[in-house]
Design a protein around this motif. Structure first.
Motif, PDB file in Angstrom:
ATOM      1  N   ALA A 194      -6.992 -11.031   4.317  1.00 39.64           N
ATOM      2  CA  ALA A 194      -8.362 -10.742   4.756  1.00 39.64           C
ATOM      3  C   ALA A 194      -9.216 -10.277   3.575  1.00 39.64           C
ATOM      4  CB  ALA A 194      -8.351  -9.688   5.849  1.00 39.64           C
ATOM      5  N   PHE A 195     -10.307 -10.977   3.331  1.00 34.43           N
ATOM      6  CA  PHE A 195     -11.241 -10.600   2.269  1.00 34.43           C
ATOM      7  C   PHE A 195     -11.929  -9.289   2.631  1.00 34.43           C
ATOM      8  CE2 PHE A 195     -15.723 -10.840   0.748  1.00 34.43           C
ATOM      9  CZ  PHE A 195     -15.463 -10.643  -0.602  1.00 34.43           C
ATOM     10  N   GLN A 196     -12.025  -8.382   1.653  1.00 36.91           N
ATOM     11  CA  GLN A 196     -12.635  -7.077   1.878  1.00 36.91           C
ATOM     12  C   GLN A 196     -13.991  -6.940   1.192  1.00 36.91           C
ATOM     13  OE1 GLN A 196     -11.135  -4.847   3.991  1.00 36.91           O
ATOM     14  NE2 GLN A 196      -9.688  -6.532   4.311  1.00 36.91           N
ATOM     15  N   TYR A 197     -14.054  -7.209  -0.109  1.00 38.09           N
ATOM     16  CA  TYR A 197     -15.308  -7.061  -0.851  1.00 38.09           C
ATOM     17  C   TYR A 197     -15.125  -7.690  -2.225  1.00 38.09           C
ATOM     18  CZ  TYR A 197     -12.783  -3.201  -3.069  1.00 38.09           C
ATOM     19  OH  TYR A 197     -11.840  -2.456  -3.730  1.00 38.09           O
ATOM     20  N   VAL A 228      -4.844 -16.566  -2.907  1.00 38.81           N
ATOM     21  CA  VAL A 228      -4.108 -15.645  -2.043  1.00 38.81           C
ATOM     22  C   VAL A 228      -3.116 -16.428  -1.184  1.00 38.81           C
ATOM     23  CG1 VAL A 228      -4.333 -14.031  -0.097  1.00 38.81           C
ATOM     24  CG2 VAL A 228      -5.904 -13.876  -2.049  1.00 38.81           C
ATOM     25  N   ALA A 229      -3.544 -17.566  -0.660  1.00 38.18           N
ATOM     26  CA  ALA A 229      -2.645 -18.405   0.143  1.00 38.18           C
ATOM     27  C   ALA A 229      -1.506 -18.949  -0.715  1.00 38.18           C
ATOM     28  CB  ALA A 229      -3.427 -19.553   0.776  1.00 38.18           C
ATOM     29  N   TRP A 230      -1.810 -19.336  -1.949  1.00 38.84           N
ATOM     30  CA  TRP A 230      -0.766 -19.843  -2.848  1.00 38.84           C
ATOM     31  C   TRP A 230       0.301 -18.787  -3.096  1.00 38.84           C
ATOM     32  CZ3 TRP A 230       0.555 -17.861  -7.657  1.00 38.84           C
ATOM     33  CH2 TRP A 230       1.451 -18.631  -8.398  1.00 38.84           C
ATOM     34  N   ASN A 231      -0.096 -17.535  -3.134  1.00 35.47           N
ATOM     35  CA  ASN A 231       0.832 -16.457  -3.460  1.00 35.47           C
ATOM     36  C   ASN A 231       1.803 -16.142  -2.325  1.00 35.47           C
ATOM     37  OD1 ASN A 231       1.893 -14.613  -5.255  1.00 35.47           O
ATOM     38  ND2 ASN A 231       0.419 -13.018  -4.798  1.00 35.47           N
ATOM     39  N   HIS A 243       1.894  -9.393   3.197  1.00 29.70           N
ATOM     40  CA  HIS A 243       1.322  -8.050   3.196  1.00 29.70           C
ATOM     41  C   HIS A 243       0.988  -7.660   1.767  1.00 29.70           C
ATOM     42  CE1 HIS A 243       2.784  -7.597   7.325  1.00 29.70           C
ATOM     43  NE2 HIS A 243       3.937  -8.079   6.889  1.00 29.70           N
ATOM     44  N   GLY A 244      -0.032  -6.808   1.622  1.00 28.22           N
ATOM     45  CA  GLY A 244      -0.321  -6.294   0.298  1.00 28.22           C
ATOM     46  C   GLY A 244      -1.779  -6.399  -0.100  1.00 28.22           C
ATOM     47  N   VAL A 245      -2.095  -5.728  -1.207  1.00 28.87           N
ATOM     48  CA  VAL A 245      -3.442  -5.722  -1.776  1.00 28.87           C
ATOM     49  C   VAL A 245      -3.449  -6.639  -2.990  1.00 28.87           C
ATOM     50  CG1 VAL A 245      -5.241  -4.298  -2.816  1.00 28.87           C
ATOM     51  CG2 VAL A 245      -3.807  -3.353  -0.989  1.00 28.87           C
ATOM     52  N   GLN A 246      -4.375  -7.576  -3.014  1.00 27.86           N
ATOM     53  CA  GLN A 246      -4.473  -8.493  -4.145  1.00 27.86           C
ATOM     54  C   GLN A 246      -5.919  -8.542  -4.637  1.00 27.86           C
ATOM     55  OE1 GLN A 246      -2.139 -12.294  -3.774  1.00 27.86           O
ATOM     56  NE2 GLN A 246      -1.954 -11.634  -1.644  1.00 27.86           N
ATOM     57  N   ARG A 247      -6.062  -8.717  -5.959  1.00 24.54           N
ATOM     58  CA  ARG A 247      -7.385  -8.874  -6.560  1.00 24.54           C
ATOM     59  C   ARG A 247      -7.411 -10.198  -7.300  1.00 24.54           C
ATOM     60  NH1 ARG A 247      -8.005  -4.951 -10.982  1.00 24.54           N
ATOM     61  NH2 ARG A 247      -7.634  -6.766 -12.306  1.00 24.54           N
ATOM     62  N   VAL A 248      -8.308 -11.047  -6.910  1.00 26.97           N
ATOM     63  CA  VAL A 248      -8.469 -12.352  -7.546  1.00 26.97           C
ATOM     64  C   VAL A 248      -9.611 -12.241  -8.549  1.00 26.97           C
ATOM     65  CG1 VAL A 248      -8.953 -14.806  -7.189  1.00 26.97           C
ATOM     66  CG2 VAL A 248      -7.660 -13.512  -5.453  1.00 26.97           C
ATOM     67  N   PHE A 272     -12.111  -0.941   3.930  1.00 25.73           N
ATOM     68  CA  PHE A 272     -10.926  -1.248   3.128  1.00 25.73           C
ATOM     69  C   PHE A 272      -9.774  -0.316   3.486  1.00 25.73           C
ATOM     70  CE2 PHE A 272      -8.155  -0.110  -0.346  1.00 25.73           C
ATOM     71  CZ  PHE A 272      -7.658  -1.342  -0.721  1.00 25.73           C
ATOM     72  N   THR A 273     -10.048   0.980   3.587  1.00 25.86           N
ATOM     73  CA  THR A 273      -8.997   1.950   3.883  1.00 25.86           C
ATOM     74  C   THR A 273      -8.374   1.676   5.245  1.00 25.86           C
ATOM     75  OG1 THR A 273     -10.136   3.616   2.538  1.00 25.86           O
ATOM     76  CG2 THR A 273      -8.466   4.406   4.072  1.00 25.86           C
ATOM     77  N   ALA A 274      -9.195   1.339   6.211  1.00 26.40           N
ATOM     78  CA  ALA A 274      -8.666   1.004   7.539  1.00 26.40           C
ATOM     79  C   ALA A 274      -7.783  -0.233   7.469  1.00 26.40           C
ATOM     80  CB  ALA A 274      -9.812   0.786   8.523  1.00 26.40           C
TER      81      ALA A 274
END
Length: 274
Positions: free
Chosen positions: A180-183, A213-216, A220-225, A260-262
């Protein structure tokens, strides 16, 4: 498990990161997580010894692994031995596994800065006056150097990658929790890359980032592209940070931080089967 899942939160609060305050971000995040989790915070060097008794390890702003390789390997191995889940999960294919994925993405024709892992790959790179030479295991621009085209023959090709130096308009980072994209945040001035501002991402921008993100395949987890916008308007991947991405939460609106925290809390609960 206890009523509140017990998290061992790994961070190097004092790491001298340029333009970023690891300690501030992680103190704020752990304070927010304590509403629903019991949280203990430790540096990477203590993680292996403290793992027993926790329901999960959360790896956040722990600093470049090359500064604590032995500690990183030790707590990963100990977590597997004890069956303690690590968040982000240890199956990441991006920076968690080194930057070699950039050559795989290049070969697959994905929109990434073209990357060579050996002299045989140089013919596939576009012509450039200057090239970046970076360690496969690098982070935080450590070991990065630029060479003119006539000096490429001097590259030793021992654990390094080569990319053309890209003339770009700005760099932009897209933050995801699970899928899910956050910001997004960006550096309007390429010469001041740590002076970040909120970025209004278009639908096309988000789909660009979501593709990686889909390729990875991390559920679960936090990712930064991280990407750059070229002079002709294209986005090219710079890196897929799936180990301990700094989140620049101090640069976004309070409502965005709360959302984001939620999302992070929900992701952790799902990961732990709650």
């Amino acid at each position: 498990m206890s009523a509140r899942p017990r998290l061992l939160y790994v961070s190097d609060l004092l790491y001298p990161a340029r333009g970023r305050r690891y300690g501030d971000e992680d103190m704020a995040l752990t304070a927010a997580l304590r509403d629903e989790f019991a949280v203990a915070l430790c540096p990477p060097g203590d993680a292996a010894a403290l793992l027993d008794g926790f329901d999960a390890v959360v790896v956040r702003n722990s600093g470049p692994v090359l500064h604590h390789r032995d500690a990183y390997d030790a707590y990963r191995s100990r977590a597997v031995e004890l069956g303690v889940p690590v968040y982000n999960p240890l199956t990441g294919r991006g920076d968690m596994a080194g930057k070699g994925y950039l050559t795989e993405l290049t070969a697959a024709g994905l929109p990434v800065i073209p990357t060579a892992a050996g002299p045989e790959d140089l013919g596939a790179l576009p012509d450039s006056a200057w090239y970046a030479v970076k360690p496969v295991a690098g982070a935080d621009s450590i070991g990065l150097e630029f060479r003119p085209a006539e000096r490429l023959g001097e590259v030793a090709w021992d654990g390094v990658l080569v990319q053309p130096r890209i003339d770009f308009r700005y760099e932009v980072s897209f933050v995801f929790v699970d899928d899910a994209f956050q910001y997004a945040v960006y550096a309007p001035d390429p010469e001041r890359r740590w002076e970040l501002e909120p970025y209004r991402a278009s639908a096309a921008d988000v789909e660009f980032a979501r593709r990686f993100v889909a390729w990875n395949t991390l559920e679960h987890g936090v990712q930064r592209v991280d990407a750059c916008r070229t002079r002709d308007g294209r986005l090219l991947l710079v890196e897929l940070e799936d180990l301990n991405p700094y989140l620049s939460l101090d640069r976004v609106d309070p409502a965005v931080r709360e959302r984001f925290t939620a999302a992070l809390k929900g992701s952790l609960h799902r990961y732990l089967g709650r």
